[in-house]
Design an enzyme around this catalytic site. Structure first.
Site, mmCIF file in Angstrom:
data_model
loop_
_atom_site.group_PDB
_atom_site.id
_atom_site.type_symbol
_atom_site.label_atom_id
_atom_site.label_comp_id
_atom_site.label_asym_id
_atom_site.label_seq_id
_atom_site.Cartn_x
_atom_site.Cartn_y
_atom_site.Cartn_z
ATOM 1 C CG ASP A 554 2.661 -3.939 -2.699
ATOM 2 O OD1 ASP A 554 3.419 -4.047 -3.675
ATOM 3 O OD2 ASP A 554 3.086 -3.861 -1.533
ATOM 4 C CB ILE A 583 4.123 -0.562 -2.388
ATOM 5 C CG1 ILE A 583 5.408 -0.406 -3.223
ATOM 6 C CG2 ILE A 583 3.266 0.684 -2.511
ATOM 7 C CD1 ILE A 583 5.158 -0.169 -4.697
ATOM 8 C CG ASP A 584 -0.334 -3.408 0.227
ATOM 9 O OD1 ASP A 584 -1.007 -2.490 -0.263
ATOM 10 O OD2 ASP A 584 -0.469 -4.597 -0.078
ATOM 11 C CB VAL A 585 3.999 -2.233 5.055
ATOM 12 C CG1 VAL A 585 4.459 -1.736 6.408
ATOM 13 C CG2 VAL A 585 3.423 -3.643 5.182
ATOM 14 N N GLY A 588 0.725 2.730 4.238
ATOM 15 C CA GLY A 588 0.097 2.948 5.534
ATOM 16 C C GLY A 588 0.915 3.875 6.409
#
Length: 822
Positions: A554, A583-585, A588
């Site tokens: 991220d 950003i990670d979420v 996904g």
């Protein structure tokens, strides 16, 4: 229509203004849908180059929806469309005669997406003017904004990043595509995605709370925050003093050329060693402690382990000093090449303007050059979701005028079934090969729509329990878990059986890593032509580029795309954006959008393939309002840095007599002040004098007074909440039974019957609210390996064979004695 793009058989009516709904329309157009933008007679409300970018590939039709003729034309278009998008305040489309009941009454197959700022069922908030920053302020995005800001005593903070629209648009696009995929069973649907709800879900890890949270998982900054709070000390650190509290494998270093270089290489067993060896510090790596991170701290043979974040206090200064000195020996671009080749996650810091001209961004299609009528050659953010082999994903056209007669000559959509209370993805079998946050988010999101998800992890964990358990409590919900050693023949045999059963496989990794797993496009075609692989990585795009096989997380996407220099204010003061998993979420969620497109293509063509998203693409999305450049563009001078509290006097955090608040009057501006007796004398002040005057004036009355004073029109005042306040005000106990997901904007569940033996608070899965389809609250994250025996037995292995596989290390049942190692 011919099926030459994944969504070329789908027609979309886009009534959206500003960001959220137009972003959904852009995502669908980017994957080939025919998107018709409906403009009012005086042109789009959002007169900004960003709106031109969001309109790429769309056809524009001008309609006066307040007239009988315009409304009638809109109704005829709706009869011939698959999707309607709108993001007005609740009730606006109904008053125009174009509400969901009306349009679905003439087209039962229509998927109608509403994107209000707050839930239409929320009596208190539904009618608030939902400007982006109003949503952020009320939800709590601007308060307690990151560990750095809290230690420096900077509270509140402001960011121009449009997180609510980014999360909301990804939820909206996936929901539309999943609903379209289920039309043969469900018919159409009316889906609501409140942007504030989507924002809270996107910031889930900043709201997560675990009872008796073990100290071992706290970073040095968190420990210092706790210390200062307990001792009553002020939060007054200077920015340059923060480096003492930054982990050596999770911070920015200065290179020979003065550019910052960001390393995020903790938590994965092999990464810290790769970093040190790339820097020429192998001897230091050999001296550092290295043992299983899954032991309880009482059993640790040393203060810390290289397989576990963070670095222990005894070695922190030693490691960071050596790394500082090493980085000063080469310029950032050389280190970037060396780290990329060594598979050590790190990147040079960049400004957004630099990213838009970056060779990798342009070569990979993460940034595209589009010929536009208004701006000439325009560099724009690329796709945030795409399918491999869809060459047109990297080819964009400007907005064009639609041939209305041709649109109305199309056939009307036929009626179909209207079955209720089924999940959009019921019966879909998903094999989850992901780890950390972004990848696991895909499976947990699919589970809420009815998919069955089986998680495969290695017998010996490669990632520390902070990432696998603490974050997994949310990201691994609703799954079965099996541990396999894929380096053994028996492990591979079980994997092949799992693949044979799967409709969808998810993985986070580069093309190199994918192909080593035997999941290359050719291999997938051979295994099962209908199989869909959902792949996300750090720097992938529709095409290959120089950094396509570089590893990243991220924060590295933030650094590469300009988020950190934007938030921190300069190359000398870059800061990770203030929220875990920003950003990670989102990545996904974007991968779920790609899957939705792949499922529709599969339904039309029988072709599976690879659905893609990347962290860098999501880094573009959270900066969508600024992610463009052209020869005559205005300077990149958006609000940024530590001391920023807004964007001009009419869009700003102010202190009332009793608490902080956000004042938003971006359209009415001076007329909003003139309407209020307490500020009427300020309405004619020049803007360069107005801010200071408003600061003093707003301090004279409490928040409630200003909320009433600006309660009419398109202007508003809202309190600056915190994420923790929002969480605590919307808690519902799991043990109380049925959980309400739809009445209020926010809902957080206290899982007080959790199998780890501690309660934990998790945001409810209620950003997507269909009228007909079922949303399921996924069950708790299983302990890793909890279902190994059950899954193997289902494949016909006897108890003796399973015992032998576990004894030989081909399979496993657990990583640690406790659910959450302490």
């Amino acid at each position: 229509m011919t099926m030459n793009r994944p969504l070329s058989h789908i027609r979309v009516l886009d009534f959206g203004q500003y960001l959220a709904a137009p972003l959904v329309g852009m995502m669908l157009a980017d994957m080939g849908a025919e998107v018709i933008r409906i403009d009012p007679p005086n042109g789009p409300a959002f007169d900004d180059p960003a709106f031109d970018m969001l309109s790429r590939g769309k056809k524009a039709v001008t309609l006066d929806l307040k007239s009988d003729e315009g409304r009638a034309t809109a109704l005829e278009l709706a009869k011939r469309s698959d999707v309607v998008l709108e993001n007005f305040r609740p009730g606006v489309m109904d008053r125009l005669g174009l509400g969901p009941d009306t349009l679905r009454g003439i087209n039962s197959q229509l998927v109608y997406l509403s994107m209000p700022g707050f839930a239409s069922t929320d009596e208190e908030l539904a009618n608030l003017p939902a400007w982006e920053a109003v949503i952020a302020a009320y939800t709590g995005q601007f308060t307690d904004m990151g560990l750095n800001r809290r230690l420096m005593g900077i509270n509140p903070s402001f960011t121009p990043l449009t997180l609510a629209s980014a999360y909301g648009s990804s939820f909206g696009a996936m929901a539309v595509l999943f609903a379209l995929n289920a039309r043969e069973i469900n018919g159409g649907d009316h889906i609501e995605v409140p942007l504030a709800t989507a924002l809270l879900e996107g910031l889930i890890y900043n709201c997560e709370q675990i009872e008796d949270y073990p100290e071992r998982y706290k970073s040095p900054r968190e420990v210092e925050l706790d210390r200062r709070t307990a001792e009553g000390l002020p939060m007054n650190l200077k920015f340059e003093e923060l480096s003492e509290f930054l982990d050596p494998f999770y911070r920015t270093y200065t290179c020979e050329d003065g550019r910052g270089f960001y390393v995020v290489s903790g938590s994965v067993a092999t990464h810290p060693r790769r970093v040190l060896e790339t820097l020429g510090l192998k001897d230091l790596a050999d001296e550092l402690p290295d043992f299983s991170a899954y032991l309880n701290t009482a059993d640790w043979p040393a203060e810390w382990s290289m397989r576990n974040y963070p670095v222990g206090a005894s070695d922190r200064a030693l490691v960071s000093s050596a790394m500082k000195a090493a980085f000063l020996t080469k310029p950032a671009h050389e280190w970037e090449e060396l780290f990329g080749a060594a598979k050590a996650p790190a990147t040079a810091q960049r400004f957004t303007k630099e990213w838009l001209a970056d060779p990798h961004a342009l070569t990979s299609g993460l940034v595209l050059e589009v010929e536009t009528h208004c701006h000439g050659t325009m560099r724009q953010m690329g796709n945030v979701a795409w399918l491999s082999g869809d060459d047109a994903a990297a080819q964009k056209a400007d907005v064009s005028s639609a041939d209305l007669a041709a649109l109305l000559s199309e056939s009307e959509r036929h009626s179909g079934p209207t079955q209720n209370d089924t999940g959009w993805l019921d019966g879909l079998n998903v094999l989850d090969l992901t780890n950390v946050i972004a990848g696991p988010t895909i499976g947990s999101t699919l589970a809420r729509y009815g998919a069955s998800v089986t998680l495969v992890q290695p017998v010996e964990p490669s990632v520390d329990p902070w990432n696998t358990v603490v974050f997994g409590i949310h990201a691994q919900r609703g799954k079965e878990s099996i541990l396999l050693n894929l380096r053994t023949d028996q492990g591979q045999e079980v994997l092949r059986k799992l693949i044979d059963k799967a409709d969808v496989i998810t993985m986070n990794g580069t093309d190199e890593q994918r192909d080593k797993l035997g999941l290359s496009p050719a291999s997938l075609e051979e295994i099962n032509p209908r199989l869909i692989l959902v792949q996300l990585d750090a720097f992938g795009g529709p095409m290959r580029g120089p950094k396509s096989d570089h590893l990243g997380y991220d924060d590295l996407a933030q650094a590469a795309t300009g988020v950190m220099t934007r938030f921190g204010g300069s190359m000398e003061t870059p800061e990770e954006h203030a929220h875990f998993g920003t950003i990670d979420v989102l990545t996904g969620f974007c991968a779920c959008v790609a899957l939705g497109s792949a499922l529709l293509r599969l339904r039309e063509t029988g072709k599976g393939g690879i659905a893609r998203a990347s962290l860098a693409g999501a880094g573009n999305l959270i900066q969508a309002q600024f992610m463009y450049d052209y020869a005559t563009r205005a300077p990149f001078d958006e609000s940024s840095g530590r001391e920023v509290l807004g964007w001009g006097p009419f869009y700003h955090c102010y202190e009332a007599a009793d608490q902080w608040m956000f004042f938003a009057a971006p359209i009415e501006r001076g007329s909003a002040l003139a309407r209020c007796p307490d500020t009427a004398d300020l309405a004619e002040l020049p803007e360069d004098e107005l801010h200071k005057a408003l600061v003093e004036r707003f301090k004279t009355q409490p928040l409630a007074h200003w909320r009433t004073a600006f309660g009419d029109g398109s202007s508003t005042v809202v309190p600056l909440a915190s994420l923790h306040q929002t969480r605590d005000a919307s808690l519902q106990l799991e043990s109380n039974g049925s959980i309400d997901l739809t009445q209020s904007t926010f809902r957080v569940i206290r899982h007080d019957q959790h199998p780890m033996g501690r309660w934990c608070d998790l945001v409810a899965p209620n950003a997507v609210r269909p009228q007909s389809a079922r949303i399921t609250i996924p069950g708790p994250m299983p302990k890793y390996g909890q279902h190994t025996r059950d899954i193997l037995a289902r494949f016909g292995y006897s108890a003796a064979q399973i015992d032998g596989m576990i004894a030989s290390g081909a399979a496993g049942e657990c990583w640690s004695e406790k659910y959450l190692p302490e």
